[in-house]
Design a protein around this motif. Structure first.
Motif, mmCIF file in Angstrom:
data_model
loop_
_atom_site.group_PDB
_atom_site.id
_atom_site.type_symbol
_atom_site.label_atom_id
_atom_site.label_comp_id
_atom_site.label_asym_id
_atom_site.label_seq_id
_atom_site.Cartn_x
_atom_site.Cartn_y
_atom_site.Cartn_z
ATOM 1 N N ALA A 117 0.814 -1.214 0.000
ATOM 2 C CA ALA A 117 0.000 0.000 0.000
ATOM 3 C C ALA A 117 0.848 1.265 0.000
ATOM 4 O O ALA A 117 0.464 2.275 -0.613
ATOM 5 N N LEU A 118 1.995 1.238 0.683
ATOM 6 C CA LEU A 118 2.784 2.446 0.851
ATOM 7 C C LEU A 118 3.972 2.545 -0.089
ATOM 8 O O LEU A 118 4.553 3.624 -0.230
ATOM 9 N N VAL A 119 4.364 1.435 -0.725
ATOM 10 C CA VAL A 119 5.535 1.468 -1.603
ATOM 11 C C VAL A 119 5.188 1.009 -3.017
ATOM 12 O O VAL A 119 5.382 1.754 -3.986
ATOM 13 N N VAL A 120 4.686 -0.220 -3.134
ATOM 14 C CA VAL A 120 4.464 -0.788 -4.472
ATOM 15 C C VAL A 120 3.397 -0.008 -5.232
ATOM 16 O O VAL A 120 3.606 0.390 -6.391
ATOM 17 N N TYR A 121 2.251 0.221 -4.601
ATOM 18 C CA TYR A 121 1.179 0.945 -5.294
ATOM 19 C C TYR A 121 1.602 2.361 -5.682
ATOM 20 O O TYR A 121 1.369 2.789 -6.832
ATOM 21 N N PRO A 122 2.223 3.166 -4.774
ATOM 22 C CA PRO A 122 2.660 4.502 -5.209
ATOM 23 C C PRO A 122 3.648 4.475 -6.364
ATOM 24 O O PRO A 122 3.610 5.349 -7.234
ATOM 25 N N ILE A 123 4.544 3.474 -6.381
ATOM 26 C CA ILE A 123 5.506 3.395 -7.482
ATOM 27 C C ILE A 123 4.774 3.131 -8.797
ATOM 28 O O ILE A 123 5.015 3.801 -9.817
ATOM 29 N N ILE A 124 3.870 2.149 -8.776
ATOM 30 C CA ILE A 124 3.130 1.815 -10.007
ATOM 31 C C ILE A 124 2.295 2.996 -10.469
ATOM 32 O O ILE A 124 2.270 3.344 -11.663
ATOM 33 N N TYR A 125 1.625 3.675 -9.517
ATOM 34 C CA TYR A 125 0.774 4.806 -9.894
ATOM 35 C C TYR A 125 1.611 5.983 -10.401
ATOM 36 O O TYR A 125 1.195 6.687 -11.328
ATOM 37 N N SER A 126 2.783 6.199 -9.805
ATOM 38 C CA SER A 126 3.640 7.294 -10.261
ATOM 39 C C SER A 126 4.115 7.049 -11.688
ATOM 40 O O SER A 126 4.158 7.977 -12.503
ATOM 41 N N VAL A 127 4.493 5.817 -11.986
ATOM 42 C CA VAL A 127 4.898 5.498 -13.356
ATOM 43 C C VAL A 127 3.729 5.732 -14.314
ATOM 44 O O VAL A 127 3.896 6.321 -15.390
ATOM 45 N N TYR A 128 2.541 5.285 -13.922
ATOM 46 C CA TYR A 128 1.353 5.466 -14.752
ATOM 47 C C TYR A 128 1.045 6.951 -14.937
ATOM 48 O O TYR A 128 0.798 7.421 -16.053
ATOM 49 N N ARG A 129 1.114 7.726 -13.837
ATOM 50 C CA ARG A 129 0.746 9.144 -13.891
ATOM 51 C C ARG A 129 1.753 9.969 -14.669
ATOM 52 O O ARG A 129 1.422 11.023 -15.220
ATOM 53 N N SER A 130 3.005 9.496 -14.763
ATOM 54 C CA SER A 130 4.035 10.263 -15.461
ATOM 55 C C SER A 130 3.804 10.325 -16.964
ATOM 56 O O SER A 130 4.455 11.125 -17.642
ATOM 57 N N PHE A 131 2.886 9.517 -17.494
ATOM 58 C CA PHE A 131 2.603 9.537 -18.934
ATOM 59 C C PHE A 131 1.380 10.384 -19.268
ATOM 60 O O PHE A 131 0.903 10.347 -20.401
ATOM 61 N N PHE A 132 0.893 11.178 -18.285
ATOM 62 C CA PHE A 132 -0.282 12.017 -18.534
ATOM 63 C C PHE A 132 0.094 13.480 -18.341
ATOM 64 O O PHE A 132 1.128 13.815 -17.743
ATOM 65 N N ASP A 133 -0.773 14.346 -18.862
ATOM 66 C CA ASP A 133 -0.487 15.776 -18.838
ATOM 67 C C ASP A 133 -0.751 16.366 -17.460
ATOM 68 O O ASP A 133 -1.040 15.651 -16.496
ATOM 69 N N GLN A 134 -0.686 17.706 -17.370
ATOM 70 C CA GLN A 134 -0.833 18.386 -16.092
ATOM 71 C C GLN A 134 -2.187 18.129 -15.456
ATOM 72 O O GLN A 134 -2.288 17.912 -14.247
ATOM 73 N N ILE A 190 9.693 13.080 -12.347
ATOM 74 C CA ILE A 190 10.870 13.309 -11.492
ATOM 75 C C ILE A 190 10.978 12.196 -10.455
ATOM 76 O O ILE A 190 12.082 11.708 -10.156
ATOM 77 N N ALA A 191 9.826 11.770 -9.898
ATOM 78 C CA ALA A 191 9.845 10.684 -8.917
ATOM 79 C C ALA A 191 10.369 9.388 -9.537
ATOM 80 O O ALA A 191 11.153 8.661 -8.912
ATOM 81 N N VAL A 192 9.954 9.112 -10.763
ATOM 82 C CA VAL A 192 10.445 7.911 -11.450
ATOM 83 C C VAL A 192 11.940 8.020 -11.719
ATOM 84 O O VAL A 192 12.698 7.056 -11.563
ATOM 85 N N LEU A 193 12.387 9.220 -12.113
ATOM 86 C CA LEU A 193 13.816 9.423 -12.344
ATOM 87 C C LEU A 193 14.618 9.189 -11.065
ATOM 88 O O LEU A 193 15.679 8.540 -11.088
ATOM 89 N N LEU A 194 14.118 9.697 -9.943
ATOM 90 C CA LEU A 194 14.794 9.458 -8.667
ATOM 91 C C LEU A 194 14.866 7.967 -8.350
ATOM 92 O O LEU A 194 15.892 7.468 -7.870
ATOM 93 N N LEU A 195 13.771 7.248 -8.616
ATOM 94 C CA LEU A 195 13.764 5.804 -8.373
ATOM 95 C C LEU A 195 14.809 5.100 -9.234
ATOM 96 O O LEU A 195 15.545 4.227 -8.752
ATOM 97 N N LEU A 196 14.895 5.502 -10.500
ATOM 98 C CA LEU A 196 15.871 4.879 -11.398
ATOM 99 C C LEU A 196 17.304 5.175 -10.966
ATOM 100 O O LEU A 196 18.206 4.360 -11.172
ATOM 101 N N LEU A 197 17.525 6.345 -10.370
ATOM 102 C CA LEU A 197 18.862 6.686 -9.893
ATOM 103 C C LEU A 197 19.229 5.917 -8.631
ATOM 104 O O LEU A 197 20.403 5.578 -8.415
ATOM 105 N N VAL A 198 18.241 5.621 -7.792
ATOM 106 C CA VAL A 198 18.498 4.927 -6.534
ATOM 107 C C VAL A 198 18.689 3.433 -6.755
ATOM 108 O O VAL A 198 19.488 2.786 -6.059
ATOM 109 N N ILE A 199 17.970 2.851 -7.732
ATOM 110 C CA ILE A 199 18.000 1.387 -7.939
ATOM 111 C C ILE A 199 19.413 0.845 -8.153
ATOM 112 O O ILE A 199 19.796 -0.147 -7.519
ATOM 113 N N PRO A 200 20.251 1.443 -9.029
ATOM 114 C CA PRO A 200 21.605 0.878 -9.195
ATOM 115 C C PRO A 200 22.413 0.868 -7.900
ATOM 116 O O PRO A 200 23.145 -0.097 -7.635
#
Length: 455
Positions: free
Chosen positions: A48-65, A430-440
């Protein structure tokens, strides 16, 4: 034959009359079930606090303002085309390189040195103490430390004190003549006499605007300079043309007016300085006979503003300044972990190296540091993950005028996601970019932990 056999019946033993046993439950299966029961709440919270926000953030990053139109990868293109976000990415790179490296290096130095001093435990406590302070409190502390005014900012108080020890400061900042005085602006903050000076005619240099606190403590009442005594020298008086309590005549040396001790005067002819002098306690000065017919100038160095230190929170120094506050907080964390690793080192190796003639620097560089490499890696990777998410210190310490110059990804994420002009598409990207930077960095840490576990 028995009677049972003769009668045609077979006797059944009590053991044969028991019901068949059920197969015993596997101990391993029971343990897995218990483990699943205990892990279920944590897994639910994780989802609820990690997996869902990550999935939703990735989904939301492909939509407009507005979140209603599909934007594709336009939000990700904006990450590398928008100047503000590019600055945040650049600053994050500076943070990842400098902050963990400096904190780890200082922690290593402190850990090694505290083993050799008597009050090592007390020193460790002092260095580690900033870790007990929240990021908010640390940000407020360093906002004051970096204050531009030396009377409030500790950093500038020290810097100004050192500067004034080796460099002469201005004597009379903001001093100036009145329009009725015999002086005019000479360019660049200087003042010159309106008419050339002549031998036998005392030069009058009246000024106003000198604060009482800026007057020399040993200034004497001004004295009107005498005329020529046959040697052709130029004499004059520089004084504060202000009578305390009122009264006095402009351009006249009144009894209660003080001389401007230490003010510098120059004789200028054809744009060149041909002579110079410094006023005494009563404001009088003397120029050689060669100054006859020249203009007397008060150079701008007499009136420049006093040195107020460094603009620590200006555009060029704000990021290093904030990194300094971070190092102040986290060097103690690095020191404690490294000191724990240092305590577990085999002392016989160190002593053997010393017996073989190795210097302390060689022991440190060739034995201590290689043996501490796993601990140093833990500290370095932990701080790298930490600085990728840095937000509090930058948000609090950087003033509004230079916050764009100190911008980092986490701060830009906040600014893009909240406010009147929030763009959740950009914020999610930006949140997805931060996640990609932290993963390695996380994968490197996991591989290192597994490698250590197999030893």
């Amino acid at each position: 034959m028995s009677e049972a056999a003769e009668g045609g019946t077979t006797a059944v033993s009590p053991a044969d009359q028991r019901p068949p046993r059920r197969p015993a439950r596997s101990v391993t299966g029971t343990r897995k079930l218990v483990a699943a029961v205990f892990l279920l709440p944590a897994l639910v919270l994780l989802g609820a606090l990690v997996v869902y926000p990550i999935i939703y953030s990735v989904y939301r990053s492909f939509f407009d303002q507005a979140g209603t139109g599909f934007a594709g990868i336009d939000n990700y293109k904006a990450l590398f085309s928008d100047a503000t976000i590019r600055t945040a990415v650049k600053n994050n790179a500076v943070w990842v390189v400098l902050a963990p490296t400096v904190s780890t290096a200082l922690g290593l130095i402190f850990a090694v040195l505290t083993e050799r001093i008597r009050w090592g435990t007390a020193f460790k406590l002092i260095v580690f103490m900033p870790m007990a302070i929240s990021m908010l409190a640390a940000g407020i502390i360093f906002r004051l430390v970096y204050d531009q005014a030396p009377e409030r900012g500790v950093a500038n108080a020290v810097w100004v004190g050192v500067h004034d020890t080796f460099a002469e400061s201005s004597g009379f900042p903001k001093a100036h003549p009145l329009p009725v005085h015999p002086l005019k602006a000479g360019g660049g903050g200087s003042f010159v006499t309106k008419q050339p000076v002549r031998a036998g005619e005392p030069v009058l240099i009246p000024l106003v605007g000198v604060a009482p606190a800026k007057m020399p403590g040993d200034a004497a009442p001004a004295t009107k300079a005498g005329g020529a005594d046959g040697d052709g020298k130029i004499t004059g008086t520089a004084w504060l043309d202000f009578t305390k309590g009122g009264g006095g005549t402009p351009n006249v040396v009144d009894p209660k007016e003080l001389g401007l001790k230490g003010i510098k005067v120059e004789a200028v002819r054809d744009g060149k300085v041909i002579a110079s002098a410094t006023a005494g306690a009563d404001g009088t000065f003397t120029l050689p006979a060669s100054a006859d017919g020249a203009l007397v100038r008060l150079p701008a160095s007499n009136f420049s503003e006093p040195y107020n230190g460094v603009d620590w929170l200006g555009p060029s120094l704000v990021t290093p300044g904030i990194i300094g506050s971070y190092v102040w907080m986290w060097a103690g964390f690095a020191m404690v972990l490294i000191a724990a690793g240092l305590a577990g080192l085999p002392r016989e190796l160190l002593e053997a190296a010393r017996v073989d003639g190795a210097s302390e620097w060689q022991v440190f560089r060739r034995i201590t540091v290689p043996l501490l490499a796993p601990v140093l890696a833990v500290v370095l990777v932990t701080l790298m993950i930490n600085v990728l998410k840095i937000f509090d210190l930058v948000f609090i310490i950087a003033p509004g005028s230079s916050q764009d110059d100190a911008n980092v990804l986490a701060l830009q994420l906040y600014r893009s996601s909240f406010g009147t002009d929030a763009d959740l598409g950009i914020g999610s990207a930006i949140a997805v970019l931060l996640l990609l930077l932290v993963i390695p960095v996380m994968l490197f840490n996991i591989r290192r932990i597994r490698k250590e576990g197999r030893r």
